[in-house]
Motif scaffolding. Sequence first.
Motif, mmCIF file in Angstrom:
data_model
loop_
_atom_site.group_PDB
_atom_site.id
_atom_site.type_symbol
_atom_site.label_atom_id
_atom_site.label_comp_id
_atom_site.label_asym_id
_atom_site.label_seq_id
_atom_site.Cartn_x
_atom_site.Cartn_y
_atom_site.Cartn_z
ATOM 1 N N ARG A 148 60.882 -56.248 4.420
ATOM 2 C CA ARG A 148 60.906 -55.996 5.852
ATOM 3 C C ARG A 148 61.825 -57.017 6.497
ATOM 4 N NH1 ARG A 148 59.737 -51.194 8.072
ATOM 5 N NH2 ARG A 148 57.725 -50.379 7.409
ATOM 6 N N ASN A 181 67.049 -51.182 16.186
ATOM 7 C CA ASN A 181 65.955 -50.466 15.535
ATOM 8 C C ASN A 181 64.926 -51.381 14.888
ATOM 9 O OD1 ASN A 181 68.440 -50.771 13.824
ATOM 10 N ND2 ASN A 181 66.983 -50.293 12.210
ATOM 11 N N ALA A 238 60.777 -51.086 13.778
ATOM 12 C CA ALA A 238 60.554 -50.887 12.345
ATOM 13 C C ALA A 238 59.307 -51.610 11.854
ATOM 14 C CB ALA A 238 61.780 -51.358 11.558
#
Length: 373
Positions: A288, A298, A302
């Motif tokens: 991540r 984005n 996320a």
Amino acid sequence: PLNFFLLAAALALAPIGEGKPLSLRRWLAAGLLTGLAALSKYHAIFFAADLFLYMLVTPERRSQLLTPGPWFAALAALIVFSPVLLWNVEHHWVSLGFQGGRAQSHHFGPGLFLSLLLAQLALITPWVAFPLLRGIANTMTGGDPRVRFVLWLGLPIALFFSFVPLWSDGGMVQWAMPGWLLLLPLAGRYLAEQSAHKKWPGLWAAGSAALFVIVAALFCGEVQKAWLGDALPGIFRRGDPTAENYEWRMLASQVNKRSVADSRRDFILSSGWRDASKIDQGLDGRYRVLVSGDDPRNFAVAADDRDFQGRDGWIVLRAGVSPTQRAAILNCFSRISRPSAISLARGARPDAELVVWRGQGYLPGRCDVQRMD
């Protein structure tokens, strides 16, 4: 996908330019294709608006707006596009708001406008731009309804996105390109007319094809090996623009899960969405990625950084990041390791100098990471 589905929609709608009515099935096909294009980029909304205005201001086509076809097509496009609308409803209209804000007026910027115009010319390539612009100019005084149809579909998109940098803070070269793509039939029409009584269009076409192959080969070689920057070091004093195409795969040698100590590090903190995108792609999405700063794009939706509270992660920054920004990001963990450096290069000169830290105990309250609450 945007280009493919826009061209497919234009092809489905092409009989309108010849004054022929469309069947309901063809209208539905055009609506579905436009909706699929809109799933890729919002340019498709401009495409649909251009078609509506074309039919509205053209007396011979206006009557078709009184038939069910165009409205069923609009409904089909809306249904296909609805996931984007539903997602925006759930996320405070962030995507539509962001894109709309990019065209807001800030100041007069002729420098950016001219530089992006030249970049568009380079992407179209001068040898294609010449017949394209001549074809557009020649059709302005003609009465061919097919030409009018093509102009209405492509020219408003090309001109609007070309002129946006004049009044906004920024712009990107690719914004106007779908409009120019839709106008390419006019280049073909111009060359066809000229070839009827002249030989140069055939030579022009052959030379254009050869030049394209040469330029493409040189560009691909530059992306892979940076040979031009190595041969002429002064040519890229402000950075090699092809470096954006270079993948950061070498990061895997510094950021990995092979050692026992790093087995719990499953996220990365960086600054700026561009570098974060390169990191995410270079590591095959195995981690991540969180972005600290005021423009996460984005990455703000996320993942929620609060889910990583107390966990261990990585920090990856460019070596040239400001001391203030570096200190703020290092403050996001309770403890950090000594930094290690990695140089990413294609040729003799590095494209990016990165610094990597191991972080322990992530503290979201001390980190400037935007969230979509």
